[in-house]
Structure formats: C-alpha cells, structure tokens
Enzyme design. Structure first.
Site, PDB file in Angstrom:
ATOM      1  N   VAL A  61      28.973 -58.519 -35.448  1.00  0.00           N
ATOM      2  CA  VAL A  61      28.151 -57.812 -36.284  1.00  0.00           C
ATOM      3  C   VAL A  61      28.876 -56.548 -36.982  1.00  0.00           C
ATOM      4  O   VAL A  61      28.050 -55.836 -37.892  1.00  0.00           O
ATOM      5  CB  VAL A  61      26.799 -57.132 -35.587  1.00  0.00           C
ATOM      6  CG1 VAL A  61      25.979 -58.284 -35.067  1.00  0.00           C
ATOM      7  CG2 VAL A  61      27.471 -56.165 -34.364  1.00  0.00           C
ATOM      8  N   TYR A  62      29.962 -56.332 -36.506  1.00  0.00           N
ATOM      9  CA  TYR A  62      30.936 -55.307 -37.369  1.00  0.00           C
ATOM     10  C   TYR A  62      31.115 -55.544 -38.808  1.00  0.00           C
ATOM     11  O   TYR A  62      31.990 -56.504 -38.876  1.00  0.00           O
ATOM     12  CB  TYR A  62      32.269 -54.995 -36.478  1.00  0.00           C
ATOM     13  CG  TYR A  62      31.829 -54.315 -35.040  1.00  0.00           C
ATOM     14  CD1 TYR A  62      30.606 -53.904 -34.601  1.00  0.00           C
ATOM     15  CD2 TYR A  62      32.999 -54.126 -34.245  1.00  0.00           C
ATOM     16  CE1 TYR A  62      30.603 -53.444 -33.385  1.00  0.00           C
ATOM     17  CE2 TYR A  62      32.835 -53.507 -32.957  1.00  0.00           C
ATOM     18  CZ  TYR A  62      31.599 -53.025 -32.575  1.00  0.00           C
ATOM     19  OH  TYR A  62      31.463 -52.592 -31.268  1.00  0.00           O
ATOM     20  N   SER A  63      30.617 -54.882 -39.642  1.00  0.00           N
ATOM     21  CA  SER A  63      30.845 -55.359 -41.110  1.00  0.00           C
ATOM     22  C   SER A  63      30.614 -56.598 -41.464  1.00  0.00           C
ATOM     23  O   SER A  63      31.243 -57.122 -42.147  1.00  0.00           O
ATOM     24  CB  SER A  63      32.131 -54.776 -41.479  1.00  0.00           C
ATOM     25  OG  SER A  63      32.236 -53.309 -41.394  1.00  0.00           O
ATOM     26  N   ASP A  64      29.376 -57.076 -40.734  1.00  0.00           N
ATOM     27  CA  ASP A  64      29.177 -58.671 -41.263  1.00  0.00           C
ATOM     28  C   ASP A  64      30.282 -59.616 -41.063  1.00  0.00           C
ATOM     29  O   ASP A  64      30.446 -60.459 -41.694  1.00  0.00           O
ATOM     30  CB  ASP A  64      28.395 -58.481 -42.382  1.00  0.00           C
ATOM     31  CG  ASP A  64      27.531 -57.664 -42.715  1.00  0.00           C
ATOM     32  OD1 ASP A  64      26.423 -57.836 -42.074  1.00  0.00           O
ATOM     33  OD2 ASP A  64      27.337 -56.922 -43.832  1.00  0.00           O
TER      34      ASP A  64
END
Length: 344
Positions: A61-64
C-alpha cells in the site's frame, strides 16, 4: 552495526533498518512522507549497506506499490546483500478480494510483490493487519504453502492485538505451520502501549519487535517544543490525523527530558529517542525513515554509543503514563508486581 536475531528465528537483522515508506510519493499520506525516486533510493541503500543496515521494509500500500518497485530497482544487482520485508492485507482496490488475509488475496499479493520487487523470494512477509473475516487456519495454511514454495522465507504480522497474535501462534503450533517471528509495532517514547501486553507476549513466545514510527509520528524530531507553534514545514500539518495521538503534556515532558540528555551527550533528540528504543526488551530492529542523505546519516548516529542507566531512568519516568486495567495493579501493588514483574 549490531546484528540481532529476529525473534526466536535464526534470521539475523540489523538493529536499525530502513523504511521505504518515503519511496514513490503517491497519494495524500505518502506524498507527505517523501517522494524518493529510484536514483535517490539507490544512493540511500548504498549508505545503509556501508553502515551495516541490511533490513529494508516496505508494503504493497505504500504509494500504491511504487515503494516496492523503487526498492526493487535500488537493490538490483545486490539482492543477496539485503533482507527484504514487505506487507500485505490492507485494501489495495475496491474489489471484495482486494484486501485481507484470505488464500485468494495473499497468493495474489505475494505474486504482485515479487514482480514489483524484481525478486523470486521475500525474506520476511508480514500481514499488515488482522483480518477478522478470514479463519486463522486458512491464512496460516496459505502462508505455509508459500514458504514451502520458496516464495517467502519468514512470516510476521503488524498491528495485531495480543489475543490475535496468540491465537495465530496456537494454530501454527497445533497444525505445524510456520510461526510468526516478527511483529511490526508502533513503539516510541510517546507511545509505550506495546509494553502492556505485546512485549510480555513477545518475550514468552519468541516474537521480535520491528518498531515503526520510533519518533512518535514525527513528534520527536526536536522541532516540536513546548510554547512554540508547529513549524510551517512540519509534515504533521498533513499527517497528524493518520497517526497515533499524543497528549501535548506527555510530548512536552518527554521532549524536555530529551533536551536535557542531548545537552549532556552532544547527541540529537532523534538519536537519543532511537537509542532508548534499541535498549528495550524484544526489539529486534528499529525502522528509521529518511527523505534524504542528510536525514539518513543523522539517524544512523543513533548507534555505536549507549545512554547511561540514569539517563534511561529519566526517559522512562518522563514517558510513563497510567496504564489501563488489568495492567495497573501489576505496576502499583506489591503482591501483583511480585507475581508479574514488568517486562520493561
């Protein structure tokens, strides 16, 4: 750099590790954290490896997913020198199977992570949150299959409560599945809740702590002080609502103590806060973030020295809060304390 066992496993990790949440800069939260690109990331990884940092942590989920992609680019050609940790389980889409710890989602999440990271295995794969909808048996059976397939090597969790983690460990023991060896947790001088249940559990069950947000969601940088407004450039203007809350008086009391010790030691406030964490029971590694080379080198200055017993005691006292039931009798009444000495 000191190398420590990750919980009760045989895996050795660096006492300080690097969090790649600043890689990518996509979305409202992560754009406030940083926007490091692949070239800049490679330089930060260079510095980490020179200092003995081997563990690099990210999540889908970090920066998609961009964080995983950039980390993969940064470690290209030296995969055998690093330990890669990533996480999955939080929503990555609107579909009904785009979140959680089901077989459907975990298998897909691991395949996507491997592709983005440019590797054929993940050293440590962690569930980002407990999924109450999926049977624990299904989750652990799936992780067992992924370990047997060589796609992941060790497993861990993040942000679990004590009962959620203990139930999972019991299922692993009952069926012979791999055990969680790591718990990625929030822990700082202004957030010591980890000590109440999860630290004693980690000691008893051999689960090592990987500490996220060790500077209290950016509050222990030395820039936030009593009687002063929040600095204009502080990311807390944009991110405070996303992170754990901290009472103002607790924060100022801790910063006052950190200031005194900084004066005595010649170290910075963040270095002292990180060093305090490195001395705590169960802590396998403290995850530091850095948006640039200067910030990274400053954080690396948290190792190679030690606080005195008196300085630790003063930080303990400044950061102490009244613990909730059923914990407070163990701390305040002699009979309870004799039977249950505090882990810390």
């Amino acid at each position: 750099m000191e190398q420590r066992r990750l919980g009760a496993s045989g895996l050795m990790v660096s006492a300080l590790s690097f969090g790649a949440g600043t890689f990518g800069g996509s979305g409202e939260l992560f754009s406030a954290w940083g926007d490091t690109d692949a070239r800049q990331a490679r330089r930060l990884v260079d510095i980490c490896l020179e200092a003995g940092v081997t563990l690099f942590d990210t999540a889908d989920v970090y920066s998609d997913g961009a964080s995983e992609e950039i980390l993969g680019e940064a470690i290209k050609g030296r995969r055998d020198q690093v330990i890669v940790s990533t996480k999955a389980g939080l929503p990555v889409g609107e579909g009904p199977n785009e979140a959680g710890a089901s077989r459907q989602h975990l298998v897909r999440a691991v395949e996507r992570a491997l592709r983005r990271l440019g590797t054929d295995y993940i050293d440590l794969f962690q569930l980002h949150a407990f999924d109450a909808r999926t049977p624990v048996e299904e989750t652990l059976a799936t992780l067992d299959e992924l370990v047997r397939a060589g796609k992941i090597r060790y497993i861990g969790v993040s942000n679990y409560s004590g009962w959620q983690l203990m139930k999972s460990l019991d299922v692993s023991d009952r069926y012979g599945y791999p055990r969680y060896v790591a718990h990625q947790v929030y822990y700082s001088l202004v957030g010591r809740d980890y000590e109440w249940d999860l630290m004693p559990l980690g000691l008893d069950q051999g689960v090592g702590a990987l500490v996220w947000s060790p500077l209290g969601w950016g509050r222990l940088t030395g820039k936030v002080r009593r009687g002063r407004p929040l600095p204009p450039g502080s990311r807390l203007h944009r991110t405070a609502a996303y992170g754990p809350p901290v009472a103002d008086e607790l924060l100022y009391r801790v910063v006052d103590a950190l200031d005194e010790i900084a004066e005595e030691t010649g170290r910075t406030v963040p270095q002292i806060a990180l060093n305090w964490l490195l001395r705590r029971p169960t802590v396998s590694s403290v995850i530091m973030g850095a948006r640039d080379e200067e910030q990274l080198r400053a954080n690396l200055g948290a190792v190679g020295w030690a606080l005195t017993a008196d300085q630790i005691a003063r930080l303990d006292a400044a950061s102490a809060v009244t613990v909730p039931y059923p914990h407070f009798p163990y701390r305040r009444q002699e009979g309870f304390a004799r039977l249950n000495p505090p882990a810390a």
